[in-house]
Structures are given as C-alpha cells and as structure tokens.
Motif scaffolding. Structure first.
Motif, PDB file in Angstrom:
ATOM      1  N   UNK A 180      -3.747  -2.028   7.968  1.00 39.67           N
ATOM      2  CA  UNK A 180      -4.573  -1.430   9.214  1.00 39.67           C
ATOM      3  C   UNK A 180      -3.282  -0.803  10.064  1.00 39.67           C
ATOM      4  N   UNK A 181      -2.296  -1.378  10.615  1.00 42.07           N
ATOM      5  CA  UNK A 181      -1.584  -0.674  11.572  1.00 42.07           C
ATOM      6  C   UNK A 181      -0.970   0.651  11.147  1.00 42.07           C
ATOM      7  N   UNK A 236       0.863  -1.211   0.014  1.00 40.35           N
ATOM      8  CA  UNK A 236      -0.106  -0.076  -0.063  1.00 40.35           C
ATOM      9  C   UNK A 236       0.835   1.295  -0.004  1.00 40.35           C
ATOM     10  N   UNK A 237       0.397   2.234  -0.451  1.00 42.51           N
ATOM     11  CA  UNK A 237       1.101   3.735  -0.579  1.00 42.51           C
ATOM     12  C   UNK A 237       0.653   4.477   0.112  1.00 42.51           C
ATOM     13  N   UNK A 238      -0.338   4.384   0.947  1.00 47.19           N
ATOM     14  CA  UNK A 238      -1.067   5.629   1.874  1.00 47.19           C
ATOM     15  C   UNK A 238      -0.074   6.017   2.779  1.00 47.19           C
ATOM     16  N   UNK A 284      -0.644  -8.944   5.328  1.00 45.81           N
ATOM     17  CA  UNK A 284      -0.650  -7.737   4.618  1.00 45.81           C
ATOM     18  C   UNK A 284      -1.817  -6.833   5.065  1.00 45.81           C
ATOM     19  N   UNK A 285      -2.928  -7.408   5.284  1.00 46.81           N
ATOM     20  CA  UNK A 285      -3.885  -6.643   5.594  1.00 46.81           C
ATOM     21  C   UNK A 285      -3.750  -5.954   7.117  1.00 46.81           C
ATOM     22  N   UNK A 317      -6.378 -17.620   3.733  1.00 50.08           N
ATOM     23  CA  UNK A 317      -5.614 -17.063   5.051  1.00 50.08           C
ATOM     24  C   UNK A 317      -4.263 -16.199   4.784  1.00 50.08           C
ATOM     25  N   UNK A 318      -3.690 -16.340   3.509  1.00 53.46           N
ATOM     26  CA  UNK A 318      -2.467 -15.346   3.114  1.00 53.46           C
ATOM     27  C   UNK A 318      -2.726 -13.964   3.162  1.00 53.46           C
TER      28      UNK A 318
END
Length: 218
Positions: free
Chosen positions: A158-159, A129-131, A153-154, A148-149
């Motif tokens: 979020x963090x 992600x680029x945010x 990354x999600x 599950x993979x």
C-alpha cells in the motif's frame, strides 16, 4: 442486499445493482480434499479463491456507491473476479491480482460470461509486488487479513502503490485474527474509518462484515 445461489458449478449473485454469473471448478471443501497432503507448499495453495466470501459481497455494495469512472484501481486477491468486474462495469481501469493461476483463469472466464470490460488479470505475490510507485488511486481487498503475517507485506504494498490522495478499502468480517489490524494501521500514520457494516448471508448463517477505509494524510 446481496443474494447468492449455486447451480451446476456456477454461482449467481445479485450485487451492485445487477446479476452476475461466476464459474468455478468446484467448492472449497472438494478442492481441499483433493490436495496432496504431502506437498510441503500445500498450505500456501489452499484454494480459498473458489469461494465468494461475504467480505467481497459487502465490498461490491460499497464500490457501487463510489465514483470509480476512469480511476486506476487494484483488487488484491481477486479470486473469481467479482469485485474487479463490478469496478470495471462502473468504468474503472482495474488490475485484478492473485497468487493462484486457477483464480485468474476463472476470473478471465467470468469477464467474458458477464460481458464487461476486462480488467488486467495479473499473477503476483503481494510479498514481492512489481507495480510502479503510486500506480493506483483505489485499492481494495475482501477478507485478506486472515493471517497476521500478511500485515507487513500488505502495508508495504500500500505504501508503495497507493497514489497521493488515494483510498484503500477492506471488507473484513469480525474475526479475532484481524481485530487489531485497524489500530495497528492507525498507529503507523494511516487515517482509518469504519464506513459501516453489512450482514451478509453465508452458507446456512449470516456474517457481519465491516468496510474499512484507509488513507494517508497529505
């Protein structure tokens, strides 16, 4: 209560207090059959985005009950754009993110069809992600833990991207593959709440969807 109908390539759905019309190129089965079986990357581009999944419909009902006016929001895996459009209609500043060009093309068309303020539609891979950090006060996604993979990354997204005091909402059907996700988040320091269930008609059956809320303790 949500209702979904299809006519000549357009989906009509009643959600979040109004009727929505969504264009799409074809249904999932038709597009899947047209894919090149010899393409080594075909599995990464299965066009799940062309369907309006029950988890998204349940999320739309949840979003309609929230105060989103003026909030910076991210729709993960926006697909045809419905939940982002619901939030934009409620006054949110929405970024709709998807990995597939086709999804973003039709999400933009559906914005114009439904005459709502346009979200910012962004092609992005949630693995990279680029945010900017702490960009969003609210983040959501519908039925995105189908492998599950995707968890690592999600969670990393979020963090990094959730603002302090922010909330994350996931619409999730009762799938075996995602059944351990919520306890896994809890073990990693997230506060996890099941905000209720909705039984959503889907194809010739009905699917039970849970809406989960996550946040980090202050």
């Amino acid at each position: 209560m949500t209702e979904l109908h299809e006519n000549h390539g357009q989906l009509t759905v009643n959600a979040a207090g109004r009727s929505w019309t969504l264009e799409r190129p074809a249904d999932l089965e038709s597009l899947w059959q047209s894919m090149d079986e010899n393409d080594p990357e075909a599995e990464e581009h299965i066009p799940y985005w062309v369907e309006l999944w029950p988890a998204t419909l349940a999320l739309c009902g949840w979003l309609a009950r929230q105060d989103l006016a003026g909030r910076r929001c991210l729709d993960l895996g926006c697909g045809l754009g419905l939940s982002a459009l619901v939030a934009a209609n409620l006054g949110a500043q929405v970024v709709g993110m998807d990995y597939e060009h086709g999804a973003l093309y039709f999400a933009a068309r559906n914005t114009r069809i439904n005459s709502v303020p346009s979200p910012l539609w962004v092609r992005m891979d949630w693995n990279n992600p680029g945010f900017a950090p702490a960009s969003f006060e609210r983040i959501w996604g519908g039925d995105i833990f189908y492998e599950q993979r995707f968890f690592e990354p999600l969670e990393n997204l979020l963090l990094r991207s959730l603002a302090p005091g922010g909330r994350v909402w996931f619409g999730d059907p009762e799938r075996t593959v995602s059944s351990t996700v919520w306890s896994r988040f809890s073990r990693r320091g997230w506060r996890v709440r099941n905000q209720g269930q909705e039984v959503v008609p889907f194809e010739q059956a009905r699917m039970t969807v849970n809406v989960w809320e996550l946040f980090r303790p202050q």
